[in-house]
Design a protein around this motif. Structure first.
Motif, PDB file in Angstrom:
ATOM      1  N   VAL A 185       0.792  -1.240   0.000  1.00  0.00           N
ATOM      2  CA  VAL A 185       0.000   0.000   0.000  1.00  0.00           C
ATOM      3  C   VAL A 185       0.819   1.283   0.000  1.00  0.00           C
ATOM      4  CG1 VAL A 185      -1.996  -1.097   1.058  1.00  0.00           C
ATOM      5  CG2 VAL A 185      -0.269  -0.025   2.530  1.00  0.00           C
ATOM      6  N   GLN A 186       2.124   1.162   0.251  1.00  0.00           N
ATOM      7  CA  GLN A 186       2.907   2.397   0.319  1.00  0.00           C
ATOM      8  C   GLN A 186       4.378   2.122   0.045  1.00  0.00           C
ATOM      9  OE1 GLN A 186       2.076   3.753   4.265  1.00  0.00           O
ATOM     10  NE2 GLN A 186       3.272   2.153   5.268  1.00  0.00           N
ATOM     11  N   VAL A 187       5.087   3.200  -0.274  1.00  0.00           N
ATOM     12  CA  VAL A 187       6.541   3.173  -0.426  1.00  0.00           C
ATOM     13  C   VAL A 187       7.129   3.968   0.730  1.00  0.00           C
ATOM     14  CG1 VAL A 187       8.493   3.833  -1.880  1.00  0.00           C
ATOM     15  CG2 VAL A 187       6.333   3.118  -2.940  1.00  0.00           C
ATOM     16  N   LEU A 188       8.049   3.372   1.451  1.00  0.00           N
ATOM     17  CA  LEU A 188       8.730   4.109   2.526  1.00  0.00           C
ATOM     18  C   LEU A 188       9.998   4.758   1.974  1.00  0.00           C
ATOM     19  CD1 LEU A 188       8.474   1.792   5.683  1.00  0.00           C
ATOM     20  CD2 LEU A 188       7.033   3.734   5.044  1.00  0.00           C
TER      21      LEU A 188
ATOM     22  N   GLY B 197       5.242   6.933   2.414  1.00  0.00           N
ATOM     23  CA  GLY B 197       5.232   6.932   3.871  1.00  0.00           C
ATOM     24  C   GLY B 197       6.517   7.476   4.437  1.00  0.00           C
ATOM     25  N   MET B 198       6.385   8.325   5.423  1.00  0.00           N
ATOM     26  CA  MET B 198       7.558   8.696   6.202  1.00  0.00           C
ATOM     27  C   MET B 198       7.446   8.042   7.557  1.00  0.00           C
ATOM     28  SD  MET B 198       9.250  12.204   7.523  1.00  0.00           S
ATOM     29  CE  MET B 198      10.296  12.182   9.003  1.00  0.00           C
ATOM     30  N   HIS B 199       8.361   7.149   7.809  1.00  0.00           N
ATOM     31  CA  HIS B 199       8.524   6.650   9.158  1.00  0.00           C
ATOM     32  C   HIS B 199       9.823   7.242   9.653  1.00  0.00           C
ATOM     33  CE1 HIS B 199       9.492   4.055  12.482  1.00  0.00           C
ATOM     34  NE2 HIS B 199       8.234   3.754  12.535  1.00  0.00           N
TER      35      HIS B 199
ATOM     36  N   LYS C 209      -0.425  10.705  -2.145  1.00  0.00           N
ATOM     37  CA  LYS C 209      -0.812  10.630  -0.736  1.00  0.00           C
ATOM     38  C   LYS C 209       0.435  10.468   0.116  1.00  0.00           C
ATOM     39  CE  LYS C 209      -5.307  10.463  -1.402  1.00  0.00           C
ATOM     40  NZ  LYS C 209      -6.189  11.513  -0.882  1.00  0.00           N
ATOM     41  N   LEU C 210       0.486  11.208   1.204  1.00  0.00           N
ATOM     42  CA  LEU C 210       1.634  11.146   2.104  1.00  0.00           C
ATOM     43  C   LEU C 210       1.165  10.766   3.494  1.00  0.00           C
ATOM     44  CD1 LEU C 210       4.705  11.830   2.673  1.00  0.00           C
ATOM     45  CD2 LEU C 210       3.889  14.097   3.355  1.00  0.00           C
ATOM     46  N   ILE C 211       1.745   9.713   4.050  1.00  0.00           N
ATOM     47  CA  ILE C 211       1.407   9.342   5.423  1.00  0.00           C
ATOM     48  C   ILE C 211       2.622   9.537   6.314  1.00  0.00           C
ATOM     49  CG2 ILE C 211       1.754   6.868   4.881  1.00  0.00           C
ATOM     50  CD1 ILE C 211      -0.358   6.318   7.137  1.00  0.00           C
ATOM     51  N   MET C 212       2.416  10.281   7.386  1.00  0.00           N
ATOM     52  CA  MET C 212       3.492  10.615   8.317  1.00  0.00           C
ATOM     53  C   MET C 212       3.327   9.714   9.541  1.00  0.00           C
ATOM     54  SD  MET C 212       4.984  12.970   6.576  1.00  0.00           S
ATOM     55  CE  MET C 212       6.115  13.734   7.755  1.00  0.00           C
ATOM     56  N   ILE C 213       4.266   8.775   9.677  1.00  0.00           N
ATOM     57  CA  ILE C 213       4.108   7.677  10.626  1.00  0.00           C
ATOM     58  C   ILE C 213       5.019   7.866  11.844  1.00  0.00           C
ATOM     59  CG2 ILE C 213       4.288   5.161  10.870  1.00  0.00           C
ATOM     60  CD1 ILE C 213       4.150   5.102   7.702  1.00  0.00           C
ATOM     61  N   GLU C 214       4.457   7.688  12.997  1.00  0.00           N
ATOM     62  CA  GLU C 214       5.197   7.685  14.267  1.00  0.00           C
ATOM     63  C   GLU C 214       5.754   9.056  14.627  1.00  0.00           C
ATOM     64  OE1 GLU C 214       7.295   3.888  14.855  1.00  0.00           O
ATOM     65  OE2 GLU C 214       8.336   4.789  16.543  1.00  0.00           O
TER      66      GLU C 214
END
Lengths: 345, 345
Positions: A152-155, A183-185, A231-236
């Protein structure tokens, strides 16, 4: 039900060997190559960075065993879905030099992830790891597995090029085309002058500043104008810094937009339309305080619950959010916001 | 009435010559030594970083003329007091090498500031500039003029040592003993991997992250436990990030205080007891939004109005704060909080 946007599976290096060709395999088997060390701190908790009770009974580290994770996390909390974010520390993306090995490791890791996790439990979704030092190789890896229904995403790595740099455009283009989020982890940015802060507590407190850097840099460098559906997901990194950042960016945009004429929307609109923020690590707060922050965000649709299992500061779905939230809001935080965010959900 | 906590007087280098001895004077006069360049950006506004209407009619740059400042700022706004924060760019503190010249420049600047500004207008108060590369020389400068009744703070540099480092303890000790606050005025930290962000708007948006670094680092390294009466004023970083930072630090302290056993108070209590934040640059906000932030701060006594005269993003005392604030709150923001903060006021 819960869609958990941050769960860490972990690989034991020997498990990667069947997925590696020579000479990479030999580097590990015969030459005892090990990953770089990177955390100069004493342990934050008794079991290091993990929950003590998440260690596998046979002695393997937390996060290495599917059935244990099923029992302790997915079944216990009635997970609908969980997005795996990995723990190949350091990520192939942050290796300096060894580019071909970084590429081989990323590919091996992705294949191992599909075999051992995504194909074994329908609730599990995955993250594509890439070696971003060579963006065209990274694009090849996205092409290779980007259409896997459970990826679902590329980190991306946090390294010396921030993500607004045109360097990443081919990666964004490939991600957008394959309905993958970016994704940004957080992964261990040097916070200050290339130096680690002296104490873990400082570093851990300041992690959101890296998230602020990335969001600001991507918006003002026009990433979401060139890739409006990205889409950008900012994780943790949590979400409590976001009201500050939205208002600050809007004010700066109002004053200085002549400098960045390619940016067509108010930054806070870009945040609300293109981004999702995972909740962990949640500061303890009362309902009133959470509602104030949601009011300041101007949206209850851009935050999504995450546990960060199996790490030491795991947030429990039962206890981390304040009690007595409205059912409608709980549904958004626990499932709907993630469902609406990920193009593949 | 207003106590303005951030006003920039500016020196023309030739004005410093009478305050310099040889060989420093000759370096400037004969060798055409100039300050380092440091801003790699196009101009944020038509007059660069200044208000266009603050240029002196005879052509000198904004901030160089006392009578013009009196007319445009102090008289026009009915200032009770203004704290000068300087514009010797870059500060002697951030010169690398040339340590003796940095010390000589700081001394010359301080003497010039007293002669030409502090002694000329009873409303003006000053900042002690130091060459912090040699902390024992910096302490000598604080000893030399720290008891001047109108010197209210010591400005420290943002450089490769954060302010929690024991390196600064002699400076803090001297400041505390002379009833001087420590001031952080943002001065151009490299925000990311030692590189400037590509655009001014990014850099300007992210300035508060440097403030977050400094506050976090000082608290967790125990500065306010070793110097419990030390006052810290965070200038030109605004205050809207502070609720996030307080909660984040408190949560981390709750989880990780075993790592920093010397820290005896909750971080948010240290913030409320030892610090003051100047308002400029104020995001535009409604009364309700400001009141929400004050509620989140848990105090209406740790922010203080500042104009940042004569810079391009000057905040007007008449227009920057939302209308219809209660008189009691206005008095705190405009005068009382600064009066209670500075030991010499």
């Amino acid at each position: 039900m819960l869609i958990d946007t941050d769960v860490h599976e972990r690989v034991m290096y020997e498990e990667l060997l069947p997925y590696l060709e020579q000479p990479w395999k030999r580097y590990i088997e015969d030459c005892h190559w090990i990953q770089e060390k990177h955390m100069p701190y004493t342990q934050p908790a008794v079991a290091g960075v993990d929950r003590a009770d998440a260690r596998i009974p046979d002695g393997r580290p937390a996060g290495t065993d599917l059935s244990f994770m099923q029992q302790q996390l997915l079944d216990a909390n009635n997970h609908e879905k969980a997005v795996l974010t990995g723990a190949l520390d350091p990520s192939p993306s942050s290796m300096h030099g060894w580019y071909e090995m970084a590429t081989a490791l990323a590919t091996a890791y992705n294949n191992w992830q599909i075999d051992k996790w995504l194909d074994q439990d329908e609730r599990l979704y995955g993250s594509i790891h890439i070696a971003a030092q060579e963006p065209w190789n990274a694009v090849k890896e996205i092409e290779r597995i980007g259409s896997h229904p459970k990826m679902v995403q590329v980190l991306l790595p946090i390294d010396d090029k921030l993500w607004g740099d045109p360097y990443y455009h081919p990666i964004f283009e490939a991600a957008q085309r394959h309905n993958l989020a970016i994704g940004m982890h957080h992964n261990e940015p040097p916070v200050y002058y290339g130096q680690w802060p002296k104490y873990f507590i400082e570093w851990h407190t300041l992690i959101p500043t890296s998230h602020m850097n990335v969001v600001t840099n991507m918006i003002f460098n026009g990433v979401f104008d060139k890739f409006p559906d990205l889409k950008l997901i900012m994780i943790e990194g949590g979400f409590t810094y976001v009201p500050f950042l939205m208002n600050k960016m809007d004010q700066q945009y109002t004053d200085l937009r002549h400098e960045v004429p390619w940016v067509k929307r108010m930054p806070s609109d870009i945040v609300r339309e293109n981004m999702l923020f995972t909740t962990q690590p949640l500061e303890s707060m009362k309902k009133k305080e959470l509602m104030q922050i949601i009011d300041q965000l101007g949206s209850d649709e851009i935050i999504s619950f995450s546990t960060d299992y199996p790490h030491w500061d795991y947030d429990s779905p039962d206890a981390a959010l304040p009690p007595n939230l409205d059912d409608d809001l709980k549904e958004k935080l626990y499932t709907e916001n993630a469902r609406n965010f990920y193009p593949k959900f």
